[in-house]
Design a protein around this motif. Structure first.
Motif, PDB file in Angstrom:
ATOM      1  N   ALA A 193       0.838  -1.205   0.000  1.00 19.08           N
ATOM      2  CA  ALA A 193       0.000   0.000   0.000  1.00 19.08           C
ATOM      3  C   ALA A 193       0.869   1.249   0.000  1.00 19.08           C
ATOM      4  N   GLN A 194       1.960   1.204   0.747  1.00 23.35           N
ATOM      5  CA  GLN A 194       2.847   2.375   0.800  1.00 23.35           C
ATOM      6  C   GLN A 194       3.432   2.668  -0.589  1.00 23.35           C
ATOM      7  N   GLY A 195       3.699   1.604  -1.330  1.00 23.38           N
ATOM      8  CA  GLY A 195       4.237   1.780  -2.675  1.00 23.38           C
ATOM      9  C   GLY A 195       3.168   2.054  -3.717  1.00 23.38           C
ATOM     10  N   GLY A 196       1.909   2.136  -3.290  1.00 25.54           N
ATOM     11  CA  GLY A 196       0.821   2.446  -4.215  1.00 25.54           C
ATOM     12  C   GLY A 196       0.296   1.239  -4.981  1.00 25.54           C
ATOM     13  N   GLY A 197       0.650   0.016  -4.541  1.00 26.22           N
ATOM     14  CA  GLY A 197       0.201  -1.200  -5.231  1.00 26.22           C
ATOM     15  C   GLY A 197      -1.285  -1.482  -5.018  1.00 26.22           C
ATOM     16  N   CYS A 198      -1.847  -2.266  -5.929  1.00 21.14           N
ATOM     17  CA  CYS A 198      -3.281  -2.577  -5.889  1.00 21.14           C
ATOM     18  C   CYS A 198      -3.563  -3.708  -4.890  1.00 21.14           C
ATOM     19  N   LEU A 199      -4.521  -3.494  -4.031  1.00 19.53           N
ATOM     20  CA  LEU A 199      -4.823  -4.498  -2.994  1.00 19.53           C
ATOM     21  C   LEU A 199      -6.154  -5.203  -3.216  1.00 19.53           C
ATOM     22  N   ASP A 200      -6.724  -5.011  -4.413  1.00 18.69           N
ATOM     23  CA  ASP A 200      -8.008  -5.651  -4.728  1.00 18.69           C
ATOM     24  C   ASP A 200      -7.926  -7.150  -4.460  1.00 18.69           C
ATOM     25  N   GLU A 201      -8.963  -7.680  -3.879  1.00 16.86           N
ATOM     26  CA  GLU A 201      -9.080  -9.117  -3.579  1.00 16.86           C
ATOM     27  C   GLU A 201      -8.164  -9.591  -2.457  1.00 16.86           C
ATOM     28  N   LEU A 202      -7.397  -8.688  -1.852  1.00 15.53           N
ATOM     29  CA  LEU A 202      -6.538  -9.064  -0.731  1.00 15.53           C
ATOM     30  C   LEU A 202      -7.069  -8.539   0.592  1.00 15.53           C
ATOM     31  N   LEU A 250      -5.937   2.208   4.157  1.00 16.10           N
ATOM     32  CA  LEU A 250      -4.489   2.141   3.926  1.00 16.10           C
ATOM     33  C   LEU A 250      -4.038   3.304   3.036  1.00 16.10           C
ATOM     34  N   ARG A 251      -4.815   3.543   1.979  1.00 14.12           N
ATOM     35  CA  ARG A 251      -4.464   4.658   1.070  1.00 14.12           C
ATOM     36  C   ARG A 251      -4.461   5.975   1.831  1.00 14.12           C
ATOM     37  N   GLU A 252      -5.513   6.172   2.656  1.00 10.71           N
ATOM     38  CA  GLU A 252      -5.629   7.435   3.396  1.00 10.71           C
ATOM     39  C   GLU A 252      -4.470   7.599   4.370  1.00 10.71           C
ATOM     40  N   LYS A 253      -4.124   6.511   5.040  1.00  7.60           N
ATOM     41  CA  LYS A 253      -3.040   6.560   6.021  1.00  7.60           C
ATOM     42  C   LYS A 253      -1.754   7.044   5.359  1.00  7.60           C
TER      43      LYS A 253
END
Ligand code: ADP
Length: 163
Positions: A135-144, A153-156
């Protein structure tokens, strides 16, 4: 009535955790998810935030309850009348630690057993720390993770948090 306790840090809750909770909740009358207040880990989310995220993630499971705790896990289990502690086991990474913890808990509270669920194949590689790094690296977390966890996570990280 069989009450079981699923303790953890849940920083944050992932679909792997939800999968274990769902499977355990289908086998027992009541499942209590215990969110440990101060694990020996650097936390990204506050206890309140972690509890709220878990609550939302399991809102569809009527026999599941979520609460924060600060005591030893076995103490919480005793207070709740739970004779079983639920944990999740991923291939390779978890076994030794879970084994040590289960034996220590058994020593402290012989009436309580630890029951481990094998992590689903789909979530074997999934850990909260890897999620945070992704998430810190901006990766996609869909389905995880559940959608609200991805948003949190994005907001944090966009508000300046770092690992
Ligand atoms: P803790 O700090 O107590 O290990 P975690 O939130 O990391 O708390 O994990 C809680 C429990 O869920 C542990 O038993 C862990 O092994 C398990 N777990 C973590 N990730 C997964 C996953 N992807 N699939 C199944 N179980 C998992």
């Amino acid at each position: 009535m069989a009450i079981v306790l699923y303790p953890g840090s849940f920083d944050p809750v992932s679909n792997g955790h939800v999968d274990v909770a769902t499977r355990a909740a289908s086998l027992f009358d009541r499942l209590i998810i215990g969110v440990f207040d101060s694990p020996q880990k650097r936390l990204l989310f506050s206890t309140e935030e972690r509890v709220e995220m878990v609550k939302k993630a399991v809102a569809h499971l009527p026999n599941v309850q979520v609460e924060a705790y600060t005591t030893l896990t076995i103490q919480l289990a005793r207070e709740l009348g739970a004779r079983i502690i639920i944990r999740g086991l991923r291939m390779g990474s978890d076994f030794e630690w879970e084994f040590d913890m289960a034996l220590m808990n058994k020593k402290l509270a012989p009436e309580i057993d630890t029951l481990c669920f094998m992590a689903d194949l789909e979530y074997q590689f999934l850990s909260s720390s890897l999620l945070k790094e992704t998430a810190q690296g901006g990766g996609c977390l869909d389905e995880l993770v559940p959608k609200h966890v991805a948003v949190a996570l994005r907001e944090k990280f966009s508000s300046g948090a770092s690992l």
